[in-house]
Motif scaffolding. Structure first.
Motif, short mmCIF file in Angstrom:
data_model
loop_
_atom_site.label_atom_id
_atom_site.label_comp_id
_atom_site.label_asym_id
_atom_site.label_seq_id
_atom_site.Cartn_x
_atom_site.Cartn_y
_atom_site.Cartn_z
N VAL A 509 33.25 70.21 56.18
CA VAL A 509 33.61 68.79 56.04
C VAL A 509 34.94 68.71 55.31
O VAL A 509 35.17 69.43 54.33
N TRP A 514 35.84 62.94 53.09
CA TRP A 514 34.48 62.71 52.58
C TRP A 514 34.51 61.96 51.26
O TRP A 514 33.78 60.98 51.05
N ASN A 537 24.90 65.67 55.37
CA ASN A 537 24.38 64.49 56.09
C ASN A 537 25.49 63.55 56.52
O ASN A 537 25.25 62.61 57.28
N TRP A 538 26.69 63.79 56.02
CA TRP A 538 27.82 62.90 56.29
C TRP A 538 28.44 63.24 57.62
O TRP A 538 28.65 64.41 57.95
N SER A 539 28.75 62.24 58.41
CA SER A 539 29.33 62.45 59.73
C SER A 539 30.77 62.00 59.73
O SER A 539 31.07 60.83 59.47
N THR A 541 32.61 61.80 62.33
CA THR A 541 32.80 60.93 63.49
C THR A 541 32.44 59.49 63.16
O THR A 541 33.17 58.55 63.48
N ALA A 542 31.29 59.33 62.48
CA ALA A 542 30.88 57.98 62.09
C ALA A 542 31.89 57.37 61.12
O ALA A 542 32.20 56.18 61.19
#
Length: 550
Positions: A509, A514, A537-539, A541-542
Motif C-alpha cells: 500500500v 493511505w 483492509n484499505w483499498s 482503488t476505492a
C-alpha cells in the motif's frame, strides 16, 4: 614584405593560395576533432555497454543462485550507479561527436546503439495537445489550396510542479422566520486542533519526515522556496497532533502483531540527543509475516524506541506474549526463554544469516584481494558457507508452502544435511585452538545448536531473520540524513510512525495515499469500523474513486 610580389594579380593569386591552405588546415583540424570526438563517444558506448552487461550478469546470478553474499545488494547499487554515470557520459560524448561531425563532410556522425526501444507512456496520463500551426501556402508554387492528409504526433513526458491551493469551506447560516432560531452546519473536522492543513498535506509532511527521512527544517525551507510560510514549530505541532489522531489505528496494528504465533525481532542503533550530546539509543522492531508458510494473516511491523539496549525493554515489549521468537543471539532476550517466565517461555529460533555472516567474513575472497595485509582465507569457513548455502537453496524452494509441507520437505532434505554439518563442525572444532577466529564462529552455532536446528521441527519457522532486518533497513539508510532524534519522545514518535509506514509497505500500500485517506476519515469512523482503515483492509482503488467523485 620584400618577398611579396608588386603585381596586383600576383598578390591576389598568393592571397587565394593562402586562403586555400588555411581552409585545408581548418578542415583537417575539424576532421581531427571529429575523429577524436567519435572515438571518445565510441569508447563511452563500450564503457556503458560493459556496465550494463555487468549489472545484468549480477542480477541473473542473484536470481539463479540467490543472495551469494552479504555484499550482493550493495554491489548491485554500486553497479547501478556506475551504469548511471556511464550512460550520462555517453550522452554527453554523443552530442559532442554529432556537433563535431556536422562541421565536416568526411567524418560520419556517431550512431549510438540503444538497448531496447522506449516504452510507451502510461495510458492513464492526461494528454495535452499542442498543435503546431500548419503552412498557409504551398512552398513550391505558392498556392493556398492546401488539404490536410494526416498528422504526426510526438509525445514528450512533462511534469507540473507541485500546486498549492486553499480550500474554503463555507457554512451558510439560516434563520427561521417563525421562531428566529439560527441554524448552521457544524464546522468541518480538522485532524489537528485549530487545524488549517489538509489531510493530503499532513500525509506529505509525515511521509517525507518518517518515510523519506527529510527533517522538518528542510521541509520548511523547501516550502518557503515555493512561497508557503510553514515554520518548523508549525510543522512539528501538526506532526504531534497527527500522531495523537492515529493512535487508535496504531493500537490495532500492535494488537495484530502481538497476536502472532511467530515474530521476527531485531534492533538497530539510533542516536538520541541528551544535554548537548547524543546517547546511543535503539529502535526495536517485531515483524509478523506469515506469508513464508502460507499463513492467511496479513503482515505488519511494530516498532519501539529506547535510550539503551537493556533486557528490560525487550521484556516490556513482549510482556504477555508467547510464541516463537526469531532473532539473533542477543543475551537480552535470555529471560524471555526462561521456563519460569509468565505467561510462558518463548521458543527461541536463531537466525542462520547471522551465523553464516561470521563464516563468510573469514571466507570473503574478494575482500581479501582488496586488502594488502588480509588474513588468509579459512578453508573451514568456506566449507561451512557452502554447506549453509545448500540449506538456503532448499528454503527458497519451500517458501510460501503450507507449514506441514515445508516441514515434510525439510525433514526429507534438510535434516540429513543439518546432521552432517553438525558432525563435521564438532569434529573440526575439536582440532582447533579456542583462539582461532573460525572456532569462535563455530562456537556461536554449536553452543546454541538446538535453537538453530529448530526449523526442522516446526514448519512455521524461517531459516533467517531477514524480515526484521528489512524493516530496519530504512532507519540505517535514513539516520545519516536526520542525524539523531531530538529527545526520547521524538524517538518514540519515530517508532510510532515507522509502525504505520512499514505496515503499509508490507501490504503493498502506498503509505502517503493511505495516511491521507486515514487522516481525512478517522474522526468520522465509528470505533467498531476502525479496522476498515487498516492497510490490509484499505483499498487504493476505492480511495481513488472517492477522490475522483469529490
Amino acid at each position: 614584405m620584400a618577398d611579396l610580389p608588386e603585381d596586383i594579380a600576383a598578390l591576389k593569386t598568393a592571397l587565394a593560395a593562402a586562403e586555400r591552405r588555411a581552409d585545408l588546415a581548418e578542415r583537417d583540424r575539424d576532421e581531427a576533432v571529429a575523429d577524436a570526438a567519435h572515438a571518445k563517444a565510441k569508447a563511452s558506448g563500450i564503457e556503458a555497454l560493459v556496465a550494463h552487461l555487468t549489472l545484468q550478469i549480477e542480477k541473473l546470478r542473484r536470481e539463479l543462485y540467490g543472495t551469494r553474499s552479504e555484499r550482493t545488494a550493495r554491489l548491485l547499487d554500486q553497479l547501478e550507479m556506475q551504469l548511471e554515470d556511464a550512460e550520462a557520459a555517453l550522452s554527453e560524448d554523443e552530442l559532442a561527436a554529432e556537433e563535431a561531425a556536422a562541421k565536416t563532410t568526411t567524418v560520419a556522425s556517431f550512431e549510438r546503439r540503444r538497448r531496447g526501444g522506449r516504452k510507451p507512456f502510461p495510458e492513464h496520463l492526461p494528454r495535452e495537445r499542442v498543435v503546431v500551426p500548419g503552412p498557409v501556402a504551398c512552398k513550391c508554387c505558392g498556392s493556398d489550396r492546401l488539404r490536410k492528409l494526416g498528422e504526426d504526433v510526438t509525445e514528450t513526458l512533462e511534469v507540473i510542479p507541485r500546486q498549492w491551493k486553499v480550500i474554503q469551506t463555507v457554512r451558510e447560516k439560516f434563520t427561521c422566520r417563525d421562531c428566529e432560531q439560527i441554524t448552521q452546519p457544524p464546522a468541518p473536522f480538522h485532524v489537528t486542533p485549530r487545524g488549517f492543513l489538509g489531510p493530503n498535506l499532513l500525509a506529505t509532511i509525515l511521509f517525507d519526515k518518517f518515510g523519506q527521512h527529510q527533517p522538518l527544517n528542510r521541509q520548511s525551507e523547501r516550502y518557503a522556496r515555493e512561497g508557503i510560510d510553514l515554520s518548523l514549530s508549525t510543522l512539528a505541532d501538526q506532526v504531534g497532533a497527527c500522531a495523537h489522531a492515529l493512535r487508535p489505528l496504531h493500537d490495532l496494528i500492535e494488537r495484530h502483531v502481538l497476536g502472532a504465533e511467530r515474530l521476527h525481532g531485531d534492533d538497530t542503533t539510533v542516536p538520541i540527543l541528551a544535554k548537548g550530546k547524543t546517547a546511543t539509543g535503539r529502535i526495536w522492531t517485531y515483524v509478523r509475516d506469515d506469508r513464508p508458510f502460507g499463513g492467511p494473516a496479513p503482515p505488519a511491523a511494530l516498532f519501539f524506541a529506547s535510550r539503551d539496549r537493556t533486557a528490560e525493554h525487550a521484556e516490556r515489549h513482549l510482556a504477555g506474549w508467547t510464541g516463537i521468537l526469531q532473532a539473533d543471539a542477543y543475551s537480552g532476550y535470555g529471560r524471555l526463554y526462561a521456563p519460569d517466565r509468565s505467561p510462558g517461555p518463548l521458543m527461541q529460533a536463531l537466525c542462520w544469516s547471522h551465523a553464516r555472516r561470521k563464516f563468510f567474513e573469514l571466507a570473503d575472497i574478494a575482500k581479501s584481494v582488496r586488502r594488502k595485509n588480509a588474513a588468509p582465507i579459512s578453508p573451514m569457513a568456506l566449507e561451512t558457507v557452502q554447506r549453509i548455502d545448500i540449506l538456503f537453496a532448499i528454503e527458497r524452494e519451500v517458501n510460501g508452502l503450507p507449514a506441514a509441507e515445508r516441514l515434510a520437505i525439510r525433514r526429507e532434505r534438510s535434516l540429513p544435511l543439518l546432521s552432517d554439518l553438525e558432525v563435521w563442525m564438532r569434529t573440526e572444532r575439536a582440532r582447533l585452538s579456542r583462539h582461532a577466529d573460525v572456532a569462535k564462529a563455530m562456537d556461536y552455532m554449536l553452543t546454541k545448536w538446538e535453537s538453530f536446528a529448530r526449523f526442522t521441527a516446526d514448519g512455521r519457522i524461517c531459516l533467517s531473520n531477514n524480515a526484521a532486518e528489512r524493516a530496519l533497513r530504512g532507519i540505517a539508510l535514513g539516520r545519516r540524513s536526520w542525524t539523531f532524534a531530538g529527545s526520547d519522545r521524538g524517538a518514540d514518535r519515530c517508532a510510532f510512525m515507522l509502525t504505520m509506514i512499514a505496515t503499509a509497505r508490507l501490504n503493498d500500500v502506498d503509505p502517503q495515499a493511505w495516511l491521507a485517506d486515514v487522516l481525512a476519515r478517522i474522526a468520522d469512523m465509528p470505533q467498531a469500523r476502525l479496522a476498515e482503515l487498516l492497510p490490509w483492509n484499505w483499498s487504493a482503488t476505492a480511495h481513488h474513486e472517492q477522490a475522483v467523485a469529490a
